[in-house]
Design a protein around this motif. Structure first.
Motif, short mmCIF file in Angstrom:
data_model
loop_
_atom_site.label_atom_id
_atom_site.label_comp_id
_atom_site.label_asym_id
_atom_site.label_seq_id
_atom_site.Cartn_x
_atom_site.Cartn_y
_atom_site.Cartn_z
N GLY A 47 1.25 -1.26 -0.24
CA GLY A 47 0.22 -0.08 -0.10
C GLY A 47 0.75 1.14 0.02
N MET A 48 1.62 1.35 0.99
CA MET A 48 2.92 2.95 1.08
C MET A 48 3.19 2.28 -0.30
N THR A 49 3.81 1.46 -0.61
CA THR A 49 4.71 1.71 -2.15
C THR A 49 3.99 2.14 -3.27
N GLY A 50 3.00 1.76 -3.30
CA GLY A 50 2.48 2.32 -4.33
C GLY A 50 1.33 3.31 -4.42
N LEU A 51 1.14 3.80 -2.95
CA LEU A 51 0.82 5.69 -2.74
C LEU A 51 2.02 6.56 -3.48
N VAL A 52 3.36 6.09 -2.51
CA VAL A 52 4.62 6.94 -3.04
C VAL A 52 4.54 6.83 -5.09
N TRP A 53 4.99 5.87 -4.81
CA TRP A 53 4.87 5.82 -6.09
C TRP A 53 4.24 6.11 -6.87
N ALA A 54 2.52 6.46 -6.76
CA ALA A 54 1.65 7.27 -7.63
C ALA A 54 2.20 8.50 -7.73
N LEU A 55 2.45 8.52 -6.55
CA LEU A 55 2.52 10.18 -6.27
C LEU A 55 3.21 10.80 -6.88
N ILE A 60 4.92 19.21 2.19
CA ILE A 60 4.27 19.61 1.43
C ILE A 60 4.79 21.02 1.04
N ALA A 61 5.29 21.73 1.44
CA ALA A 61 5.60 22.99 1.35
C ALA A 61 6.99 23.29 0.98
N THR A 62 8.10 21.86 1.90
CA THR A 62 9.57 22.68 1.71
C THR A 62 10.18 20.94 1.25
N GLY A 63 9.08 20.20 0.64
CA GLY A 63 9.63 18.89 0.17
C GLY A 63 10.33 19.38 -1.45
N SER A 64 9.28 20.40 -1.85
CA SER A 64 9.08 20.50 -3.26
C SER A 64 10.00 21.46 -3.43
N THR A 65 11.04 22.62 -2.20
CA THR A 65 11.48 23.85 -2.41
C THR A 65 12.67 23.61 -3.13
N GLN A 87 7.25 11.56 4.98
CA GLN A 87 7.98 11.46 3.37
C GLN A 87 6.24 11.11 3.02
N LEU A 88 5.45 11.14 3.21
CA LEU A 88 3.57 11.59 2.07
C LEU A 88 3.75 12.89 1.69
N GLY A 89 4.06 13.85 2.98
CA GLY A 89 4.29 15.45 2.79
C GLY A 89 4.71 15.43 1.38
N ILE A 90 6.27 14.99 1.45
CA ILE A 90 6.72 15.28 1.02
C ILE A 90 6.72 14.89 -0.37
N ALA A 91 5.87 13.68 -1.47
CA ALA A 91 5.76 13.33 -1.83
C ALA A 91 4.55 13.55 -2.94
N VAL A 92 3.95 14.12 -1.67
CA VAL A 92 2.24 15.22 -2.01
C VAL A 92 2.81 16.58 -2.27
#
Length: 513
Positions: A209-217, A278-283, A402-407
């Motif tokens: 579940g976690m692998t599929g979610l992060v991969w899709a994001l 979410i904010a810092t992950g893609s900065t 990690q989910l915040g970064i991926a999102v």
């Protein structure tokens, strides 16, 4: 030695844990500047190069919860040692890769090692530090993680320039050796006292579940949100995580105690941190394109731009480690997130004529805010976790981030691309609108007089401003969640002490000595 006193060698233990953490977080960013050299060495396609990057992140995030539960079951020091051995061996094998597919496989194996290491480091900190000192310990832990991430790009650029792409993997080996020595010599062995068995089906479900979610994001911004592969990954994630949740609810001894989310300390701090990342992950991803393609900096100079961020985190962590005792964790989280929002306001004001100073100010403010808020957020969330479930709780805390970064990468990356395409002149082919680099390449290939290149840089800057404005909102949402959800003062979870490896009895303190 009781929990009120802490382990007598706890600060030396912290140094060993930070050495283990350092090699893991550096690898999150060090490889990015080596991608062109890897592409040349293996004649790799863009999709293959993306897989080299994503393989580590997807496996790492997918295995975090499983790794945390394993550390509680089989011992945190044992899990740390195994993770470091796997990571070091995979790094050596990656450096000698005969093909790009071998490199992708070794990056996946490095993700396995990283997943075993990350939650165990926090779990040990919970055990060896008394509650009043944990914010200071978490401040050091957070500062090392941020310095490692910031050091990755300039370190990677220097290694590639002086050696080759293999250097970004070989540099891991001496760091792993130092960390292993410190962990074996200093870190005590602790584990959960109940000795519950491992739920193999639950392990498969949560990992899938976690692998599929992060991969899709991660893949959605690249291939589109309606691409069959992305939809398939999302479907696997939905079904597996739903099955895992049902199984945990019905189990008398669940892998993950979902009742933790009823505690507003854990759920509130976890949600606030996820929104913040979410904010810092893609900065840095966005700013690296701005600095290289708009301002014209080299890859190494762009990597150095992350230094103010790291300096800010270290400075903020100095305050964030001590301030909770005086002002309370909630006040520190709210203040830190607000300062970070101010940093994003500065970054949202960047233009084609801005210089290094403006970028540095924005990143420094974001770093200071993260440093102030991070230790309080971590100690608040993990303060709700019983010590015998430290590995599981730490893994959940890492998963939130990690989910915040991926999102953030998926959502803000898509927003950036959408606004950028909308700002470009009409009549461009689709492949020339996919990124700023593609547009500039199209302009060069068609002997453009500079008008299209200027328009592209202006469009990207406008799109970046919109993206950073959303990051401002995300940081303020995190502050609001902390203000209205978290209690003004927090208390630690009351639970039996973890079982000592030496004593073998619940409640014994020898395992932390």
């Amino acid at each position: 030695m009781g929990d009120e006193e802490g382990h007598p060698r706890r600060w030396a233990i912290l140094v060993a844990l930070c050495a283990a953490l350092l090699v893991i977080v550096i690898d999150n960013t060090v490889l990015h500047v080596a991608v062109p050299a890897i592409g040349d060495a293996f004649d790799a396609s863009a999709d293959q190069l993306q897989a080299v990057i994503d393989a580590y992140v997807v496996v790492f995030a997918g295995l975090l919860i499983t790794a945390g539960v394993l550390s509680d079951r089989y011992g945190r020091r044992r899990t740390l040692v195994l993770g470091l051995l796997v990571f070091g061996a995979a790094s050596a094998l990656a450096a000698t890769a005969p093909s790009v597919w071998w490199l992708i496989a070794m990056r996946s194996l490095m993700g396995v090692g990283a997943a075993l290491v990350m939650p165990a480091t926090l779990a040990v900190l919970i055990v060896v530090f008394p509650e009043p000192e944990r914010p200071r310990a978490f401040a050091v832990w957070s500062a090392v993680a941020s310095v490692g991430m910031a050091a990755g790009p300039p370190l990677g650029g220097a290694l590639v320039d002086m050696w080759s792409w293999a250097g970004v993997f070989l540099i891991n080996i001496p760091v792993v050796a130092v960390a292993l020595f410190g962990v074996v010599r200093l870190v005590p062995e602790t584990r959960a006292p109940d000795g519950r068995g491992l739920d193999l089906l639950g392990t498969v479900l949560v990992t899938a579940g976690m692998t599929g979610l992060v991969w899709a994001l991660i893949e959605a911004p690249v291939h589109g949100y309606t691409a069959p592969a992305v939809l398939a990954g999302a479907a696997v994630a939905l079904m597996a995580l739903a099955g895992f949740g049902i199984r945990q609810h019905r189990s008398a001894t669940p892998m993950v105690d979902l009742r933790l989310y009823r505690d507003r300390r854990f759920s509130g701090a976890g949600f606030a941190v996820a929104v913040m990342t979410i904010a810092t992950g893609s900065t840095l991803f966005v700013l690296s394109q701005y600095m290289q393609l708009v301002l014209g900096y080299s890859a190494f100079e762009t990597g150095l731009a992350a230094v103010p961020l790291a300096v800010g985190v270290v400075a903020g962590s100095t305050v964030g480690g001590r301030a909770p005792a005086r002002f309370g964790p909630r006040a520190c989280i709210v203040a830190g997130f607000t300062v970070t929002a101010a940093g994003f306001v500065v970054l949202a004001s960047l233009s084609e004529g801005s210089g290094y100073a403006t970028v540095s100010i924005g990143l420094a403010l974001a770093g200071v805010g993260s440093g102030v808020a991070g230790p309080s957020a971590t100690s608040t969330a993990l303060g709700a976790v019983p010590p015998e479930r430290a590995g599981m709780g730490s893994a959940l805390n890492d998963t939130h981030q990690q989910l915040g970064i991926a999102v953030g990468v998926a959502g803000l990356g898509s927003l950036l691309a959408t606004v950028y395409r909308g700002e470009l002149p009409d009549g461009l082919p689709d492949d020339a609108m996919s990124s700023l680099g593609a547009t500039l390449s199209h302009a060069r290939d068609h002997a453009d007089d500079g008008a299209l290149a200027d328009a592209a840089r202006s469009a990207f800057t406008d799109a970046q401003s919109v993206t950073m404005s959303v990051a401002v909102a995300a940081a303020l949402v995190g502050a609001a969640v902390a203000l209205f959800v978290l209690p003004g003062r927090t208390t630690g979870a009351t639970a039996p002490e973890p079982e000592s490896e030496e004593a073998g009895q619940p409640g014994s303190q020898r395992g932390a000595e």
